[in-house]
Structure formats: structure tokens, C-alpha cells
Design an enzyme around this catalytic site. Sequence first.
Site, PDB file in Angstrom:
ATOM      1  N   GLU A  92       0.833  -1.203   0.000  1.00 19.00           N
ATOM      2  CA  GLU A  92       0.000   0.000   0.000  1.00 19.00           C
ATOM      3  C   GLU A  92       0.871   1.258   0.000  1.00 19.00           C
ATOM      4  OE1 GLU A  92      -3.526  -2.209   2.564  1.00 19.00           O
ATOM      5  OE2 GLU A  92      -2.622  -0.412   3.393  1.00 19.00           O
ATOM      6  N   CYS A 105       3.542   8.623   0.485  1.00 17.33           N
ATOM      7  CA  CYS A 105       4.135   7.776   1.512  1.00 17.33           C
ATOM      8  C   CYS A 105       4.316   6.386   0.884  1.00 17.33           C
ATOM      9  CB  CYS A 105       3.174   7.741   2.701  1.00 17.33           C
ATOM     10  SG  CYS A 105       3.733   6.715   4.037  1.00 17.33           S
ATOM     11  N   CYS A 112       6.687  -6.524   7.411  1.00 20.31           N
ATOM     12  CA  CYS A 112       7.809  -5.926   8.140  1.00 20.31           C
ATOM     13  C   CYS A 112       8.287  -6.915   9.192  1.00 20.31           C
ATOM     14  CB  CYS A 112       7.360  -4.621   8.796  1.00 20.31           C
ATOM     15  SG  CYS A 112       8.708  -3.772   9.648  1.00 20.31           S
ATOM     16  N   CYS A 116       6.415  -3.641  15.441  1.00 24.76           N
ATOM     17  CA  CYS A 116       6.041  -2.597  16.411  1.00 24.76           C
ATOM     18  C   CYS A 116       4.595  -2.832  16.841  1.00 24.76           C
ATOM     19  CB  CYS A 116       6.203  -1.213  15.788  1.00 24.76           C
ATOM     20  SG  CYS A 116       7.891  -0.899  15.262  1.00 24.76           S
ATOM     21  N   CYS A 119       1.584  -0.808  15.248  1.00 28.36           N
ATOM     22  CA  CYS A 119       1.518  -0.649  13.794  1.00 28.36           C
ATOM     23  C   CYS A 119       0.895  -1.870  13.125  1.00 28.36           C
ATOM     24  CB  CYS A 119       2.941  -0.418  13.276  1.00 28.36           C
ATOM     25  SG  CYS A 119       3.093  -0.559  11.492  1.00 28.36           S
ATOM     26  N   CYS A 333      -0.970   6.900   9.394  1.00 24.58           N
ATOM     27  CA  CYS A 333       0.291   6.342   9.871  1.00 24.58           C
ATOM     28  C   CYS A 333       0.046   5.144  10.788  1.00 24.58           C
ATOM     29  CB  CYS A 333       0.947   7.464  10.669  1.00 24.58           C
ATOM     30  SG  CYS A 333       2.681   7.453  10.559  1.00 24.58           S
TER      31      CYS A 333
END
Length: 346
Positions: A92, A105, A112, A116, A119, A333
Site C-alpha cells: 500500500e 508515503c 515488516c 512494532c 503498527c 500512519c
Amino acid sequence: MDKDLKSKTLIEIQSIIAGFGGKGYLAKYIYSFIHQHNTNDINLITTLPKEFRAKLSNDGFYISNLKIVEKLSDPDGTVKYLFETADGQQIESVLLDENGRKTICVSTQVGCRLGCRFCATGYLKFARNLTAGEIADQVITISADSGCKINNIVYMGMGEPLDNYENTIKAVRILADPAGKNIGIRRQTISTVGLPDGIKKLANENIYPRLAVSLHAPDDELRTQIVPVANKYPLYELLAAMKHYNQKTDRRITIEYCMMEGVNDDPDLARKLIQLLRGLHASVNLIEYNPHPGANFKPADRDRIKMFKDILMQAGIETIIRFRRGTSIKAACGQLGADRIKKAKI
Ligand code: SF4
């Protein structure tokens, strides 16, 4: 050798063309067709003599192409793109409009590795690094699809850019080239969760993009709960790397601090942050947390965020607040990939 021409810098294309006995200026034709005209077929580069088009194709060269799978728009002007890569991976990217200035962005990895807690991407399985061409293509395709002139790029989408160091820095160079998108180095920001080795390596490049570091907490104990990789890289090591970046590049660093209710929004933590940042040339972005189905955190109260900001400002630290944007389409975010977490849970 990777034969994707979209993953090549202008100098690399010049050397390929020279290998076929062609003059350097022909490389500029290829570069501008790929990056300015969004051409994905070597045969459509009509300014390149047929002979060279045939040589490139016969030697296995090609131009990769991200497919737009879905496009969602938020009333605040934010647009989220879902792309599919040639091997069927999904990533995305987000187009943001801030008073007419357009920022994209971009993602640097499929999933990932760093997990985190706040996230959504961190809850997805890591599949692979994106190539430099796939990173650059997010900008090329969105710019062509939206018809917008792109002012800024932030490497802040899915993935940790410094965990895919070589391809990310190559994408920065590719996108900065005046023969292509011409998005200057100072208008490109690498946003990292804080990998000290990657920051030091970046300081040794001959180009210095803007650097943003996601701190989210002013001490190791709290930071580890939010950003597990902090276990491996304590704050003293991260701070030393950031100071090195300051000194080597003469650039100010942006500290990202995502504010979550009852987790890291206590005014005492603002005072701790002031101590921590002493001696660092940095400004702070306080980000209102964006909830997603994978995590139980809540956004901090807006008055509390403002109080946090005031404490930092009184200490002379330039601070801005970024309130949530693009939430109706989960483009804010920390929300990228949230739809897939939701589907996995059904
Ligand atoms: Fe990865 Fe960045 Fe999400 Fe952390 S915040 S899990 S580094 S994408």
C-alpha cells in the site's frame, strides 16, 4: 543481474547502452520514458532507435510494472493505493494533500520484520524486500494516475526502509534524478524506527535525504514495550548514531512520537524527552495514534497532546502535532495493511 530497467539509475542505463555500442544520450530517452511518461514497454520508447529496443529486449531487459488493485479516497483528500507486484505480493502507498502540496508515503518491504506493537504492518508476515524499481514505481504510477505534481516523498509506508537499505537508497537516487521524477534529496524523507547501523551508513552516503526517527518513548523500558527492536538497540546507541548524522550532514532530524492514551502521553515523559534530546539537532512531530484492529492502544486525548507540545516548545524544541488523516480508508500512519489483519481474523 536484475534486468528491470526501472531499478536502474541513469548511470547504470548509460553503461548498459554503452555495452550495446550506443551513445550516452540514448539512456536519457529511456529514463524519461520510464519515469516521466510511465512507459512499461521497451518497444514504446519511440525516441530510442529500433535497433537498441531489440537489443535490450533480446538481452532480457524489461520494465517492471505495479498494478493498481484498489484505490480509496478519504474526504480529507488522502488517497490510498493498493498495488500488486509481478509475483502477486500486495503493498500500500498513500497520496496526501497538505494545502495543495502532494506527498507520497511509499512502502519499502512486503510486511515488516520489526513488529512494532502499535503498527498494523507489524502484524503482517514479512514476505520480502521491494526492489528499487518497485519502490520508485509507487511514485511513478501514483503521479501518472492522479495527474499531480509530487512535492515530497516519505519512506514511511509498509516496512522499515533501513532494513532494505540498498534498494531504498537507490530508489532515493533514481527519484531525485532530474532526467526522471526530479524529486530533490531534501524533499525525500527516510523514516526509520531507529536502526543505528543504518543511520551511520546513511551519514556516509554522498546524498543526505531527510531523516525521521520514530522514538515513541524517552526511556528504554517503555520504548521496548512499543518498539520491540529497542531491545537490541538501546537509546544511547540510537542517540549516538543520530548525533553522528547531525554532525556529518548538518541536517536536523525529525523525532516521531506517536501518542497513545495512558502509554506515553504523561507530561513527565515530555520532560524526560527534553533531557534525552539535549545536544541533538532535532524537531519533534507528535502524531495522534491511529487505531487498527490488531492492537488495543487508543489515541491520546487531544488536550493532552497539546500539553505535551507546550512542554517541549517551552524548552525550545520545535514541535508540531499531526492529527489523524485518512482514517476512513485506513491510510493513516501505522494503519497500512490493517484491512488484511481484519480479514485474517474473520
Ligand atoms: Fe515496521 Fe515501521 Fe510498522 Fe515498525 S512502524 S512494524 S518498523 S512498518
